[in-house]
Design an enzyme around this catalytic site. Structure first.
Site, PDB file in Angstrom:
ATOM      1  N   TYR A 153      17.741 -22.949  34.094  1.00  0.00           N
ATOM      2  CA  TYR A 153      16.450 -22.749  33.384  1.00  0.00           C
ATOM      3  C   TYR A 153      15.929 -21.347  33.449  1.00  0.00           C
ATOM      4  CZ  TYR A 153      15.377 -27.727  34.389  1.00  0.00           C
ATOM      5  OH  TYR A 153      15.692 -29.192  34.640  1.00  0.00           O
ATOM      6  N   TYR A 197      10.867 -32.102  41.763  1.00  0.00           N
ATOM      7  CA  TYR A 197      12.098 -32.201  40.821  1.00  0.00           C
ATOM      8  C   TYR A 197      13.073 -33.400  41.168  1.00  0.00           C
ATOM      9  CZ  TYR A 197      15.661 -30.778  37.620  1.00  0.00           C
ATOM     10  OH  TYR A 197      16.685 -30.553  36.348  1.00  0.00           O
ATOM     11  N   HIS A 234      24.420 -33.438  41.078  1.00  0.00           N
ATOM     12  CA  HIS A 234      23.831 -32.058  41.181  1.00  0.00           C
ATOM     13  C   HIS A 234      23.151 -31.875  42.338  1.00  0.00           C
ATOM     14  CE1 HIS A 234      24.592 -30.575  36.896  1.00  0.00           C
ATOM     15  NE2 HIS A 234      25.572 -31.442  37.058  1.00  0.00           N
ATOM     16  N   LYS A 264      11.220 -35.399  33.636  1.00  0.00           N
ATOM     17  CA  LYS A 264      10.600 -36.609  34.402  1.00  0.00           C
ATOM     18  C   LYS A 264      10.279 -37.759  33.442  1.00  0.00           C
ATOM     19  CE  LYS A 264       9.946 -34.945  38.302  1.00  0.00           C
ATOM     20  NZ  LYS A 264      11.104 -35.124  38.864  1.00  0.00           N
ATOM     21  N   PRO A 285       9.599 -31.800  28.238  1.00  0.00           N
ATOM     22  CA  PRO A 285      11.046 -32.132  28.908  1.00  0.00           C
ATOM     23  C   PRO A 285      11.443 -31.062  30.209  1.00  0.00           C
ATOM     24  CG  PRO A 285      11.578 -31.567  26.925  1.00  0.00           C
ATOM     25  CD  PRO A 285       9.868 -31.723  26.768  1.00  0.00           C
TER      26      PRO A 285
HETATM   27  C1  LIG Z   1      14.848 -34.023  23.847  1.00  0.00           C
HETATM   28  C2  LIG Z   1      14.520 -34.984  24.961  1.00  0.00           C
HETATM   29  C3  LIG Z   1      14.993 -34.599  26.363  1.00  0.00           C
HETATM   30  C4  LIG Z   1      14.424 -35.408  27.252  1.00  0.00           C
HETATM   31  N1  LIG Z   1      15.054 -35.024  28.366  1.00  0.00           N
HETATM   32  C5  LIG Z   1      14.421 -35.794  29.463  1.00  0.00           C
HETATM   33  C6  LIG Z   1      15.258 -35.512  30.915  1.00  0.00           C
HETATM   34  O1  LIG Z   1      16.036 -34.700  31.188  1.00  0.00           O
HETATM   35  N2  LIG Z   1      14.897 -36.567  31.755  1.00  0.00           N
HETATM   36  C7  LIG Z   1      14.078 -37.333  31.578  1.00  0.00           C
HETATM   37  O2  LIG Z   1      13.619 -38.139  32.462  1.00  0.00           O
HETATM   38  N3  LIG Z   1      13.326 -37.689  30.337  1.00  0.00           N
HETATM   39  C8  LIG Z   1      13.594 -36.869  29.491  1.00  0.00           C
HETATM   40  N4  LIG Z   1      13.149 -37.325  27.953  1.00  0.00           N
HETATM   41  C9  LIG Z   1      11.921 -38.262  27.973  1.00  0.00           C
HETATM   42  C10 LIG Z   1      12.782 -39.724  27.877  1.00  0.00           C
HETATM   43  O3  LIG Z   1      13.611 -39.588  27.028  1.00  0.00           O
HETATM   44  C11 LIG Z   1      11.793 -40.684  27.617  1.00  0.00           C
HETATM   45  O4  LIG Z   1      10.646 -40.622  28.270  1.00  0.00           O
HETATM   46  C12 LIG Z   1      12.310 -42.189  27.902  1.00  0.00           C
HETATM   47  O5  LIG Z   1      12.961 -42.487  26.558  1.00  0.00           O
HETATM   48  C13 LIG Z   1      11.162 -42.935  27.747  1.00  0.00           C
HETATM   49  O6  LIG Z   1      11.841 -44.398  27.781  1.00  0.00           O
HETATM   50  P1  LIG Z   1      10.766 -45.760  27.169  1.00  0.00           P
HETATM   51  O7  LIG Z   1      11.795 -46.883  27.349  1.00  0.00           O
HETATM   52  O8  LIG Z   1       9.449 -45.648  27.609  1.00  0.00           O
HETATM   53  O9  LIG Z   1      10.674 -45.496  25.612  1.00  0.00           O
HETATM   54  P2  LIG Z   1      11.639 -45.147  24.590  1.00  0.00           P
HETATM   55  O10 LIG Z   1      13.044 -44.565  24.853  1.00  0.00           O
HETATM   56  O11 LIG Z   1      11.020 -44.427  23.426  1.00  0.00           O
HETATM   57  O12 LIG Z   1      12.059 -46.671  23.965  1.00  0.00           O
HETATM   58  C14 LIG Z   1      11.148 -47.411  23.305  1.00  0.00           C
HETATM   59  C15 LIG Z   1      11.699 -48.150  22.437  1.00  0.00           C
HETATM   60  O13 LIG Z   1      10.935 -49.029  21.585  1.00  0.00           O
HETATM   61  C16 LIG Z   1      11.169 -49.254  20.276  1.00  0.00           C
HETATM   62  N5  LIG Z   1      10.047 -49.621  19.366  1.00  0.00           N
HETATM   63  C17 LIG Z   1       9.022 -48.822  19.182  1.00  0.00           C
HETATM   64  N6  LIG Z   1       8.023 -49.450  18.294  1.00  0.00           N
HETATM   65  C18 LIG Z   1       8.377 -50.845  18.300  1.00  0.00           C
HETATM   66  C19 LIG Z   1       7.928 -51.889  17.739  1.00  0.00           C
HETATM   67  N7  LIG Z   1       6.804 -51.881  17.023  1.00  0.00           N
HETATM   68  N8  LIG Z   1       8.423 -53.035  17.669  1.00  0.00           N
HETATM   69  C20 LIG Z   1       9.932 -53.097  18.597  1.00  0.00           C
HETATM   70  N9  LIG Z   1      10.328 -52.096  19.261  1.00  0.00           N
HETATM   71  C21 LIG Z   1       9.863 -50.899  18.905  1.00  0.00           C
HETATM   72  C22 LIG Z   1      11.871 -48.256  19.961  1.00  0.00           C
HETATM   73  O14 LIG Z   1      12.646 -48.181  18.882  1.00  0.00           O
HETATM   74  C23 LIG Z   1      12.754 -47.518  21.293  1.00  0.00           C
HETATM   75  O15 LIG Z   1      13.904 -48.180  21.277  1.00  0.00           O
HETATM   76  C24 LIG Z   1      13.669 -36.364  27.118  1.00  0.00           C
HETATM   77  C25 LIG Z   1      13.101 -36.679  25.755  1.00  0.00           C
HETATM   78  C26 LIG Z   1      13.244 -36.051  24.760  1.00  0.00           C
HETATM   79  C27 LIG Z   1      13.067 -36.411  23.193  1.00  0.00           C
END
Ligand SMILES: Cc1cc2nc3c(=O)[nH]c(=O)nc-3n(C[C@H](O)[C@H](O)[C@H](O)COP(=O)(O)OP(=O)(O)OC[C@H]3O[C@@H](n4cnc5c(N)ncnc54)[C@H](O)[C@@H]3O)c2cc1C
Length: 390
Positions: free
Chosen positions: A200, A384, A72, A296, A292
């Site tokens: 948006y 962005y 995009h 980011k 969201p």
């Molecule tokens: C509706 C929605 C829309 C979003 N849109 C965007 C977007 O457009 N762009 C963007 O950049 N971000 C977006 N985000 C945010 C993004 O999804 C998260 O910031 C991202 O998933 C973070 O990645 P992470 O690996 O840090 O954590 P997570 O993806 O939360 O992964 C953590 C993992 O750890 C596991 N876990 C937890 N506790 C334990 C434990 N005790 N032992 C073992 N494993 C464990 C969980 O099961 C999970 O699989 C959005 C979020 C939501 C909810």
């Protein structure tokens, strides 16, 4: 069990870190509490910054993203019955890719499996020990057995509900939080896209976002009460609300589709400092959350991993500790920039029930400004696409 780096959580942060370390000859084990099927089907983020795309490509997991993701070059801001475009590529020389987070997860899991990586699913009772020593460990249950993983470092990539953050003594932590009094009602639907680019929309009824997942699957959100129930929203009521908020006076309309998923997410901004203590380091949602609106969260998780990978490489290859010592301070610069941008976008685009009519007019004035001043549009676009100065 022994490894060099023990990683808790197989989200984008944990999986990407594990794979980048593997490419640098550093061993890791990833422990995940959910099943492979669960992590590969959880619908979340979809907007990837250029830096995220580059790091995924560098890790050798960018092929499907490039083939199936949609590049995009801009997005639209809808307000006061009109739409104005922010041309990201013209303003910054960069673009974003729309490619769903669970597809990124599938690519990373496949790469770890192919490389013989150790990825344990369905672990429980995870706890962290000895982070103030050179021999920390993670204890957990797996396949009905009590296990212990000894390692040089523990990396907490376990998201906002994980155990890692609480393993940093409370006296050393400072948390910053803003909880918003609204949530997002999200739908996935089958049907054609309403627009080539994300829209948006600010409307007096509340914010709405029209985004896409593929040629046939669309993702849309609208601002709602966080305590709202999905059951109160029939498909017809959802489409009426989206039309009211997004359709423009010149006849551009949201295209209805067949809704197959509905959910409500809360909105908050959160940063926990410090992101490290002894041999424990936090990355991604384990340390910070953004609403969201600025797209980011996933990108920040990937940015943390970039900094941490370089620091661990410096430790193992050059016996240097300085990058590890500076990890939290380095990562937090980008995190606070993204926190501000996400907060600013959220405040500008949402209906704020505590805002006076004067403040509501300021929202419109700000939208007029970012869509008519090249300098203001450039600042927004740089944030962005993720190239704003930090
Ligand atoms: C509706 C929605 C829309 C979003 N849109 C965007 C977007 O457009 N762009 C963007 O950049 N971000 C977006 N985000 C945010 C993004 O999804 C998260 O910031 C991202 O998933 C973070 O990645 P992470 O690996 O840090 O954590 P997570 O993806 O939360 O992964 C953590 C993992 O750890 C596991 N876990 C937890 N506790 C334990 C434990 N005790 N032992 C073992 N494993 C464990 C969980 O099961 C999970 O699989 C959005 C979020 C939501 C909810």
């Amino acid at each position: 069990m022994r490894t060099q780096v023990g990683i808790i959580g197989a989200g984008p942060a944990g999986l990407l870190l594990s794979h980048l370390l593997h490419l640098r000859g550093i061993d890791s084990v990833v422990l995940e509490s959910r099943t492979r099927e669960q992590i590969e089907s959880t619908i979340r983020a979809g907007v990837l910054e250029q830096g995220t795309m580059d790091l995924l490509s560098e890790a050798g997991v960018g092929a499907r993203m490039k083939a199936e993701g949609a590049l995009h070059h801009g997005f639209e801001l809808a307000f006061e019955g009109k739409r104005r475009r922010i041309d990201l590529t013209d303003l910054t020389g960069h673009s974003i890719t729309v490619y769903a987070q669970h597809e990124v997860i599938k690519d990373l899991v496949a790469a770890r499996m192919e490389a013989g990586g150790q990825l344990l699913f369905s672990v429980s009772d995870t706890s962290i020990h000895g982070i103030e020593t050179a021999t920390p460990s993670i204890r957990f249950q797996h396949d009905g057995q009590a296990c212990e993983l000894q390692c040089d470092f523990v990396i907490g990539c376990d998201g906002s509900q994980g155990v890692s953050r609480a393993s940093i003594p409370a006296a050393l932590r400072k948390d910053y939080e803003r909880v918003y009094p609204f949530g997002w009602f999200g739908i996935l639907c089958e049907g054609p896209p309403s627009s080539d680019e994300l829209i948006y929309a600010r409307h007096e009824r509340g914010f709405a976002l029209v985004s896409t997942r593929s040629a046939n699957v669309q993702r849309m959100y609208f601002q709602c009460d966080p305590k709202e129930s999905v059951a109160n929203w029939s498909d017809d009521r959802i489409w009426a609300e989206l039309h009211a908020r997004v359709d423009s006076a010149d006849g551009q309309k949201v295209v209805d589709g067949k809704i197959f998923q509905k959910n409500i997410v809360g909105m908050r901004s959160f940063v926990s400092t410090t992101m490290q203590h002894g041999r424990l380091f936090l990355a991604g949602d384990a340390a910070h959350i953004v609403p969201p609106t600025g797209a980011k969260g996933l990108n920040l998780a990937v940015a943390d991993v970039r900094v941490l990978t370089a620091a661990l490489q410096a430790f193992y290859v050059e016996n240097r500790l300085d990058l590890l010592d500076g990890y939290s301070a380095t990562a937090l610069k980008r995190i606070w920039r993204a926190e501000h941008f996400s907060y600013w976008m959220t405040r500008m685009m949402h209906r704020l029930d505590d805002a006076s009519p004067f403040e509501q007019q300021l929202q419109v004035a700000e939208l007029e400004h970012v869509t008519t001043s090249r300098a203001a549009a450039t600042a927004m676009a740089e944030n962005y696409v993720g190239v704003a100065a930090v």
